[in-house]
Design a protein around this motif. Structure first.
Motif, PDB file in Angstrom:
ATOM      1  N   SER A  47       0.869  -1.274  -0.082  1.00 57.05           N
ATOM      2  CA  SER A  47      -0.079  -0.066   0.039  1.00 57.05           C
ATOM      3  C   SER A  47       0.777   1.350  -0.073  1.00 57.05           C
ATOM      4  O   SER A  47       0.524   2.236  -0.770  1.00 57.05           O
ATOM      5  CB  SER A  47      -0.859  -0.101   1.210  1.00 57.05           C
ATOM      6  OG  SER A  47      -1.434   1.037   1.408  1.00 57.05           O
ATOM      7  N   ARG A  48       1.909   1.292   0.903  1.00 62.32           N
ATOM      8  CA  ARG A  48       2.901   2.695   0.987  1.00 62.32           C
ATOM      9  C   ARG A  48       3.411   2.642  -0.297  1.00 62.32           C
ATOM     10  O   ARG A  48       3.280   3.715  -0.767  1.00 62.32           O
ATOM     11  CB  ARG A  48       3.741   2.271   2.035  1.00 62.32           C
ATOM     12  CG  ARG A  48       3.480   2.692   3.279  1.00 62.32           C
ATOM     13  CD  ARG A  48       4.638   2.821   4.108  1.00 62.32           C
ATOM     14  NE  ARG A  48       5.443   1.600   4.480  1.00 62.32           N
ATOM     15  CZ  ARG A  48       5.368   0.752   5.073  1.00 62.32           C
ATOM     16  NH1 ARG A  48       4.367   0.798   6.058  1.00 62.32           N
ATOM     17  NH2 ARG A  48       6.145  -0.382   5.285  1.00 62.32           N
ATOM     18  N   LYS A  49       3.934   1.644  -1.076  1.00 63.51           N
ATOM     19  CA  LYS A  49       4.590   1.690  -2.456  1.00 63.51           C
ATOM     20  C   LYS A  49       3.437   2.479  -3.461  1.00 63.51           C
ATOM     21  O   LYS A  49       4.022   3.047  -4.358  1.00 63.51           O
ATOM     22  CB  LYS A  49       4.801   0.229  -2.972  1.00 63.51           C
ATOM     23  CG  LYS A  49       6.391  -0.077  -2.419  1.00 63.51           C
ATOM     24  CD  LYS A  49       7.556   0.882  -2.859  1.00 63.51           C
ATOM     25  CE  LYS A  49       8.962   0.337  -2.274  1.00 63.51           C
ATOM     26  NZ  LYS A  49      10.042   1.171  -2.857  1.00 63.51           N
ATOM     27  N   LEU A  50       2.438   2.042  -3.229  1.00 62.54           N
ATOM     28  CA  LEU A  50       1.351   2.521  -4.323  1.00 62.54           C
ATOM     29  C   LEU A  50       0.832   4.020  -3.861  1.00 62.54           C
ATOM     30  O   LEU A  50      -0.158   4.181  -4.591  1.00 62.54           O
ATOM     31  CB  LEU A  50       0.119   1.249  -4.291  1.00 62.54           C
ATOM     32  CG  LEU A  50       0.465   0.129  -5.199  1.00 62.54           C
ATOM     33  CD1 LEU A  50      -0.494  -0.922  -4.668  1.00 62.54           C
ATOM     34  CD2 LEU A  50       0.739   0.433  -6.412  1.00 62.54           C
ATOM     35  N   GLY A  51       1.162   4.447  -2.676  1.00 58.91           N
ATOM     36  CA  GLY A  51       0.611   5.761  -2.460  1.00 58.91           C
ATOM     37  C   GLY A  51      -0.746   5.611  -1.819  1.00 58.91           C
ATOM     38  O   GLY A  51      -1.574   6.483  -1.576  1.00 58.91           O
ATOM     39  N   GLY A  52      -1.022   4.549  -1.282  1.00 62.41           N
ATOM     40  CA  GLY A  52      -2.248   4.135  -0.741  1.00 62.41           C
ATOM     41  C   GLY A  52      -2.564   4.441   0.681  1.00 62.41           C
ATOM     42  O   GLY A  52      -1.554   5.167   1.272  1.00 62.41           O
TER      43      GLY A  52
END
Ligand SMILES: Cc1cc2nc3c(=O)[nH]c(=O)nc-3n(C[C@H](O)[C@H](O)[C@H](O)COP(=O)(O)OP(=O)(O)OC[C@H]3O[C@@H](n4cnc5c(N)ncnc54)[C@H](O)[C@@H]3O)c2cc1C
Length: 292
Positions: free
Chosen positions: A286-291
């Motif tokens: 999620s962090r990598k996807l900007g979530g």
């Protein structure tokens, strides 16, 4: 005393003809890092070893065409680590390769050997399952493709016939807002034999907060074989990626795992680690996807 024969075929066709007609118990040998220790411990006793290690021209490659990534069965773990392909969305392969054994093992251990060993502690199997990979099996009569999720049918048992060789693993990089991650726990920091290893391919909707799909795979889901956590994956699809969803998914995961005790750790401990890893993997992706 039983004798052990070694057959070194001249080419791949020769190898396929040999296993088509040989009545004795034949074991394919790639680099032998799984097979030889098991033979030494008398966990397996083939009559003939079919050595395919010299077919690097046919079976050692990493190719990408029209998006699909193809790994020849003799591709080594070091090849994976050194490839420019496994960055970004596919960095899960680098992560697993990095945590694999030690350099000496990685230099020879093959992708095909890892998958065909069908062992519950292998690093690449859950990763390939999460990526929805396919296994290409070849024989003197042609070839067939089997989804990796259906390839392992029991402890060290696969759907491969005695006349078949695994030639390739292929998968398509996940599309859209997707990321991948891998976690592994063992009892030491080097030459780690996985007590728990877990892979995730997560895809979010355009709003970057709803889960479109999750593919979690672990090395011991039930019956001690690597498999997709299908109930957990079903539960996560369509849910908001929020703390409440994650804690409910952790419960679903615990209910579908049948982790047992062994000298490396108890089933209860493994289950708890698998739950912790689920949270960690979801949050990392999620962090990598900007979530959220
Ligand atoms: C010290 C040490 C550390 C290790 N650490 C790890 C680790 O961290 N992570 C991990 O996942 N594994 C680890 N392993 C296990 C082993 O290295 C891997 O499973 C490796 O990928 C096996 O590849 P191989 O080429 O040596 O296979 P082999 O030993 O040659 O074969 C393994 C099995 O697959 C079959 N086979 C091989 N290739 C084919 C093919 N193309 N078609 C059909 N059947 C085939 C063989 O008959 C055999 O049953 C370790 C092993 C050792 C000795």
């Amino acid at each position: 005393m039983s004798t052990l024969e070694l057959y070194s075929p001249t080419d791949l066709n020769d190898a396929l003809r040999f296993i088509e007609h040989e009545d004795k118990d034949v074991a394919v040998i790639a680099s032998g890092t799984d097979l030889m220790p098991r033979m030494r411990k008398r966990q397996t006793s083939p009559s003939v070893l079919l050595d395919i290690s010299s077919f690097t021209e046919d079976l050692r490659y990493i190719r990408q065409s029209e998006g699909t990534v193809r790994l020849g069965a003799l591709t080594t773990v070091t090849d994976l680590l050194e490839s420019p392909v496994f960055y970004g969305k596919l960095s899960i392969i680098r992560e697993a390769a990095h945590l694999f054994g030690a350099p000496q093992v990685r230099n020879v251990a093959t992708v095909g050997g890892n998958v065909c060993s069908a062992a519950s502690s292998e690093d690449l199997i859950p990763v390939f399952m999460a990526l929805d990979a396919r296994a290409k099996l070849i024989s003197a009569n042609g070839e067939r493709t089997v989804p990796l999720k259906d390839f392992i049918v029991g402890k060290r048992k696969t759907v491969m016939k005695s006349s078949e060789i695994l030639s390739e693993i292929a998968f398509d990089p996940p599309e859209g807002h997707s990321w991948t991650a891998y976690e592994k726990l063992g009892r030491r920091n080097m030459l780690i034999i996985a007590m728990v290893n877990e892979a995730l391919v997560l895809t979010l909707e355009d709003d970057l907060s709803t889960i479109r799909s999750a593919r979690v795979a672990l090395n011991r889901v039930s019956g001690k074989i690597p498999a997709l956590a299908s109930e957990t994956n079903k539960f996560l699809a369509g849910k908001p990626l929020a703390p409440d969803t994650i804690s409910q998914a952790q419960n679903v995961l615990a209910s579908e795992l049948t982790l047992t005790d062994d000298f490396r750790g108890s089933g209860a401990y493994r289950t708890e680690i698998a739950q912790v890893y689920l949270k960690r993997l979801l949050e990392r992706c999620s962090r990598k996807l900007g979530g959220p």
